[in-house]
Design a protein around this motif. Structure first.
Motif, PDB file in Angstrom:
ATOM      1  N   LEU A   3     -14.118 -17.427 -20.733  1.00 38.09           N
ATOM      2  CA  LEU A   3     -14.883 -16.970 -22.061  1.00 38.09           C
ATOM      3  C   LEU A   3     -15.938 -16.427 -21.832  1.00 38.09           C
ATOM      4  CD1 LEU A   3     -14.170 -15.918 -24.972  1.00 38.09           C
ATOM      5  CD2 LEU A   3     -14.830 -18.065 -25.523  1.00 38.09           C
ATOM      6  N   ARG A   4     -16.500 -15.160 -21.911  1.00 40.70           N
ATOM      7  CA  ARG A   4     -17.994 -14.930 -22.078  1.00 40.70           C
ATOM      8  C   ARG A   4     -18.405 -14.155 -23.123  1.00 40.70           C
ATOM      9  NH1 ARG A   4     -21.603 -11.359 -20.210  1.00 40.70           N
ATOM     10  NH2 ARG A   4     -20.030  -9.851 -19.267  1.00 40.70           N
ATOM     11  N   LEU A   5     -19.481 -14.442 -24.023  1.00 41.53           N
ATOM     12  CA  LEU A   5     -19.844 -13.545 -25.016  1.00 41.53           C
ATOM     13  C   LEU A   5     -20.673 -12.556 -24.639  1.00 41.53           C
ATOM     14  CD1 LEU A   5     -20.858 -16.529 -27.790  1.00 41.53           C
ATOM     15  CD2 LEU A   5     -18.616 -15.356 -27.536  1.00 41.53           C
ATOM     16  N   ARG A   6     -20.446 -11.412 -25.360  1.00 37.49           N
ATOM     17  CA  ARG A   6     -21.349 -10.202 -25.151  1.00 37.49           C
ATOM     18  C   ARG A   6     -22.649 -10.823 -25.005  1.00 37.49           C
ATOM     19  NH1 ARG A   6     -19.384  -7.227 -29.661  1.00 37.49           N
ATOM     20  NH2 ARG A   6     -21.646  -7.026 -30.103  1.00 37.49           N
ATOM     21  N   ASP A   7     -23.739  -9.987 -24.694  1.00 42.25           N
ATOM     22  CA  ASP A   7     -25.123 -10.514 -24.661  1.00 42.25           C
ATOM     23  C   ASP A   7     -25.640 -10.281 -25.799  1.00 42.25           C
ATOM     24  OD1 ASP A   7     -24.990 -10.787 -21.796  1.00 42.25           O
ATOM     25  OD2 ASP A   7     -25.726  -8.597 -21.516  1.00 42.25           O
ATOM     26  N   ASP A   8     -25.165  -9.533 -26.873  1.00 39.33           N
ATOM     27  CA  ASP A   8     -26.012  -9.551 -28.361  1.00 39.33           C
ATOM     28  C   ASP A   8     -24.967 -10.233 -29.114  1.00 39.33           C
ATOM     29  OD1 ASP A   8     -23.537  -7.901 -28.180  1.00 39.33           O
ATOM     30  OD2 ASP A   8     -24.491  -5.932 -28.716  1.00 39.33           O
ATOM     31  N   VAL A   9     -24.163 -11.428 -28.712  1.00 40.26           N
ATOM     32  CA  VAL A   9     -23.469 -12.208 -29.412  1.00 40.26           C
ATOM     33  C   VAL A   9     -24.065 -13.952 -29.394  1.00 40.26           C
ATOM     34  CG1 VAL A   9     -21.283 -13.305 -30.122  1.00 40.26           C
ATOM     35  CG2 VAL A   9     -21.428 -10.781 -29.655  1.00 40.26           C
ATOM     36  N   THR A  10     -24.418 -14.250 -30.488  1.00 39.51           N
ATOM     37  CA  THR A  10     -24.966 -15.759 -30.053  1.00 39.51           C
ATOM     38  C   THR A  10     -24.281 -17.008 -31.011  1.00 39.51           C
ATOM     39  OG1 THR A  10     -27.165 -14.783 -30.232  1.00 39.51           O
ATOM     40  CG2 THR A  10     -26.966 -17.093 -30.414  1.00 39.51           C
ATOM     41  N   LEU A  11     -23.853 -17.829 -30.440  1.00 39.77           N
ATOM     42  CA  LEU A  11     -23.231 -19.174 -31.013  1.00 39.77           C
ATOM     43  C   LEU A  11     -24.224 -20.006 -31.623  1.00 39.77           C
ATOM     44  CD1 LEU A  11     -20.034 -20.490 -31.503  1.00 39.77           C
ATOM     45  CD2 LEU A  11     -20.823 -21.843 -29.450  1.00 39.77           C
ATOM     46  N   VAL A  12     -24.139 -20.214 -32.963  1.00 42.35           N
ATOM     47  CA  VAL A  12     -25.067 -21.098 -33.387  1.00 42.35           C
ATOM     48  C   VAL A  12     -24.091 -22.191 -34.268  1.00 42.35           C
ATOM     49  CG1 VAL A  12     -26.613 -21.268 -35.461  1.00 42.35           C
ATOM     50  CG2 VAL A  12     -26.714 -19.167 -34.028  1.00 42.35           C
ATOM     51  N   ALA A  13     -24.364 -23.515 -33.993  1.00 40.96           N
ATOM     52  CA  ALA A  13     -23.673 -24.689 -34.496  1.00 40.96           C
ATOM     53  C   ALA A  13     -24.152 -24.803 -35.906  1.00 40.96           C
ATOM     54  CB  ALA A  13     -24.200 -25.892 -33.797  1.00 40.96           C
ATOM     55  N   THR A  14     -23.160 -25.350 -36.745  1.00 37.11           N
ATOM     56  CA  THR A  14     -23.451 -25.421 -38.219  1.00 37.11           C
ATOM     57  C   THR A  14     -22.874 -26.677 -38.596  1.00 37.11           C
ATOM     58  OG1 THR A  14     -21.593 -24.641 -38.914  1.00 37.11           O
ATOM     59  CG2 THR A  14     -23.402 -22.926 -38.663  1.00 37.11           C
ATOM     60  N   ASP A  15     -23.359 -27.510 -39.768  1.00 39.23           N
ATOM     61  CA  ASP A  15     -22.685 -28.620 -40.363  1.00 39.23           C
ATOM     62  C   ASP A  15     -21.258 -28.399 -40.501  1.00 39.23           C
ATOM     63  OD1 ASP A  15     -25.039 -29.593 -40.354  1.00 39.23           O
ATOM     64  OD2 ASP A  15     -25.478 -29.253 -42.497  1.00 39.23           O
ATOM     65  N   TYR A  16     -20.664 -27.165 -40.460  1.00 34.91           N
ATOM     66  CA  TYR A  16     -19.167 -26.944 -40.745  1.00 34.91           C
ATOM     67  C   TYR A  16     -18.530 -26.314 -39.783  1.00 34.91           C
ATOM     68  CZ  TYR A  16     -21.026 -27.926 -45.189  1.00 34.91           C
ATOM     69  OH  TYR A  16     -21.674 -28.421 -46.240  1.00 34.91           O
ATOM     70  N   GLY A  17     -18.927 -26.397 -38.435  1.00 34.39           N
ATOM     71  CA  GLY A  17     -18.515 -25.749 -37.226  1.00 34.39           C
ATOM     72  C   GLY A  17     -19.492 -24.873 -36.307  1.00 34.39           C
ATOM     73  N   ALA A  18     -19.292 -23.447 -36.405  1.00 33.11           N
ATOM     74  CA  ALA A  18     -20.363 -22.700 -35.899  1.00 33.11           C
ATOM     75  C   ALA A  18     -20.059 -21.371 -36.258  1.00 33.11           C
ATOM     76  CB  ALA A  18     -20.166 -22.596 -34.125  1.00 33.11           C
ATOM     77  N   VAL A  19     -21.125 -20.495 -36.152  1.00 33.19           N
ATOM     78  CA  VAL A  19     -21.190 -19.255 -36.212  1.00 33.19           C
ATOM     79  C   VAL A  19     -21.340 -18.265 -35.197  1.00 33.19           C
ATOM     80  CG1 VAL A  19     -22.317 -17.294 -37.780  1.00 33.19           C
ATOM     81  CG2 VAL A  19     -21.913 -19.667 -38.661  1.00 33.19           C
ATOM     82  N   LEU A  20     -20.669 -17.160 -35.135  1.00 29.28           N
ATOM     83  CA  LEU A  20     -20.976 -16.082 -34.061  1.00 29.28           C
ATOM     84  C   LEU A  20     -21.550 -15.150 -34.625  1.00 29.28           C
ATOM     85  CD1 LEU A  20     -17.454 -16.423 -32.107  1.00 29.28           C
ATOM     86  CD2 LEU A  20     -19.532 -17.022 -31.339  1.00 29.28           C
TER      87      LEU A  20
END
Length: 85
Positions: A3-20
């Motif tokens: 799996l590789r995210l597009r260059d303009d997609v960021t994974l950010v951890a949150t208290d409830y999982g994560a947000v892309l």
């Protein structure tokens, strides 16, 4: 299952999982805690077996269910245009 995210997609951890965060489209996609574990492991180079082992060790879920959910998550990320292989 690489799996590789597009260059303009960021994974950010949150208290409830994560947000892309999709910077190109201005949208975000929420992942639950299990989805966060799966995405982080795959992005770090883990394979399907590594991810399934991590999920079943941390959550009350069968190996079969973890595999099914992992496949569905990766398919959804690809269909949404957030990730490639």
């Amino acid at each position: 299952m690489p799996l590789r995210l597009r260059d303009d997609v960021t994974l950010v951890a949150t208290d409830y999982g994560a947000v892309l965060l999709d910077e190109r489209a201005g949208r975000y996609f929420q992942l639950n805690p299990t989805g966060r574990v799966a995405a982080e492991r795959l992005l770090a180079g883990g394979d399907t077996d590594d991810v399934v082992a991590a999920i079943t060790a941390e959550y009350d879920v069968t190996e079969e269910r973890a595999r099914e959910d992992l496949t569905a998550l990766v398919d959804q990320l690809r269909q949404a245009g957030l990730a490639g292989s």
